[in-house]
Design a protein around this motif. Structure first.
Motif, short mmCIF file in Angstrom:
data_model
loop_
_atom_site.label_atom_id
_atom_site.label_comp_id
_atom_site.label_asym_id
_atom_site.label_seq_id
_atom_site.Cartn_x
_atom_site.Cartn_y
_atom_site.Cartn_z
N MET A 1 0.80 -1.23 -0.17
CA MET A 1 0.04 0.11 0.11
C MET A 1 0.98 1.30 -0.03
O MET A 1 0.63 2.00 -0.76
CB MET A 1 -0.76 -0.29 1.26
CG MET A 1 -1.56 1.28 1.51
SD MET A 1 -3.04 1.21 0.91
CE MET A 1 -3.97 2.77 1.16
N THR A 2 1.95 1.05 0.73
CA THR A 2 2.76 2.47 0.74
C THR A 2 3.55 2.89 -0.59
O THR A 2 3.53 4.04 -0.89
CB THR A 2 3.99 2.20 1.63
OG1 THR A 2 4.69 1.15 1.30
CG2 THR A 2 3.45 2.02 3.13
N VAL A 3 3.76 2.09 -1.54
CA VAL A 3 4.25 2.28 -2.73
C VAL A 3 3.11 3.03 -3.52
O VAL A 3 3.32 4.26 -4.28
CB VAL A 3 4.78 1.21 -3.61
CG1 VAL A 3 5.03 1.44 -5.14
CG2 VAL A 3 6.19 0.55 -2.88
N LEU A 4 1.93 2.44 -3.41
CA LEU A 4 0.76 3.13 -4.01
C LEU A 4 0.27 4.42 -3.42
O LEU A 4 0.15 5.32 -4.39
CB LEU A 4 -0.55 2.15 -3.93
CG LEU A 4 -1.82 2.47 -4.42
CD1 LEU A 4 -1.66 2.65 -6.13
CD2 LEU A 4 -2.97 1.45 -4.05
N LEU A 5 0.65 4.66 -2.28
CA LEU A 5 0.32 5.86 -1.68
C LEU A 5 1.40 6.75 -2.16
O LEU A 5 1.12 8.11 -2.22
CB LEU A 5 0.25 5.51 -0.17
CG LEU A 5 -0.01 6.77 0.72
CD1 LEU A 5 -1.36 7.45 0.34
CD2 LEU A 5 0.01 6.38 2.26
N LYS A 6 2.60 6.52 -2.09
CA LYS A 6 3.57 7.43 -2.67
C LYS A 6 3.38 7.94 -3.85
O LYS A 6 3.40 9.04 -4.21
CB LYS A 6 5.18 6.61 -2.48
CG LYS A 6 5.72 6.29 -1.21
CD LYS A 6 6.98 5.78 -1.42
CE LYS A 6 7.52 5.12 0.10
NZ LYS A 6 8.61 4.53 -0.20
N ASN A 7 2.95 7.01 -4.82
CA ASN A 7 2.72 7.36 -6.04
C ASN A 7 1.50 8.34 -6.33
O ASN A 7 1.49 9.23 -6.95
CB ASN A 7 2.54 6.09 -7.02
CG ASN A 7 3.75 5.61 -7.41
OD1 ASN A 7 4.74 5.97 -7.16
ND2 ASN A 7 3.60 4.13 -7.52
N GLN A 8 0.41 7.84 -5.46
CA GLN A 8 -0.44 8.88 -5.28
C GLN A 8 -0.38 10.19 -4.80
O GLN A 8 -0.82 11.05 -5.53
CB GLN A 8 -1.82 8.34 -4.43
CG GLN A 8 -2.30 7.01 -5.09
CD GLN A 8 -3.55 6.31 -4.12
OE1 GLN A 8 -3.24 6.65 -2.96
NE2 GLN A 8 -4.52 5.44 -4.88
N ILE A 9 0.52 10.27 -3.72
CA ILE A 9 0.86 11.81 -3.47
C ILE A 9 1.66 12.53 -4.03
O ILE A 9 1.49 13.50 -4.31
CB ILE A 9 1.63 11.23 -1.87
CG1 ILE A 9 0.73 10.93 -0.78
CG2 ILE A 9 2.42 12.66 -1.31
CD1 ILE A 9 1.33 10.66 0.49
#
Length: 79
Positions: A1-9
């Motif tokens: 989830m953190t990689v996805l969250l990093k990309n979204q941010i």
């Protein structure tokens, strides 16, 4: 989830040319519920990597900006 969250941010900060952490958290939480603790850790990680700049605006609000590094000077031009 953190990689996805990093990309979204990164995507949201790029699109908006800068926004507050509260606006960003609210925008990202609409689609998928995220923990504020995890959100802050990802912001810190992106800032450490030099991808974004996070600065305090008020006591409880931070500004999130995309970090753009200056272009390196050409060695031949500085002679």
């Amino acid at each position: 989830m953190t990689v996805l969250l990093k990309n979204q941010i990164l995507e949201k900060v790029q699109e908006s040319k800068g926004l507050t952490d509260k606006e960003l958290f609210k925008t990202l939480s609409k689609n998928n519920p995220i923990l504020e603790n995890e959100f802050n850790k990802v912001l810190l990680d992106l800032e450490i990597k030099g991808l974004i700049s996070v600065a305090w605006i008020t006591k409880d609000t931070k500004s999130c900006l995309l970090y753009t590094s200056p272009r390196p000077r050409d060695a031949t031009l500085s002679r």
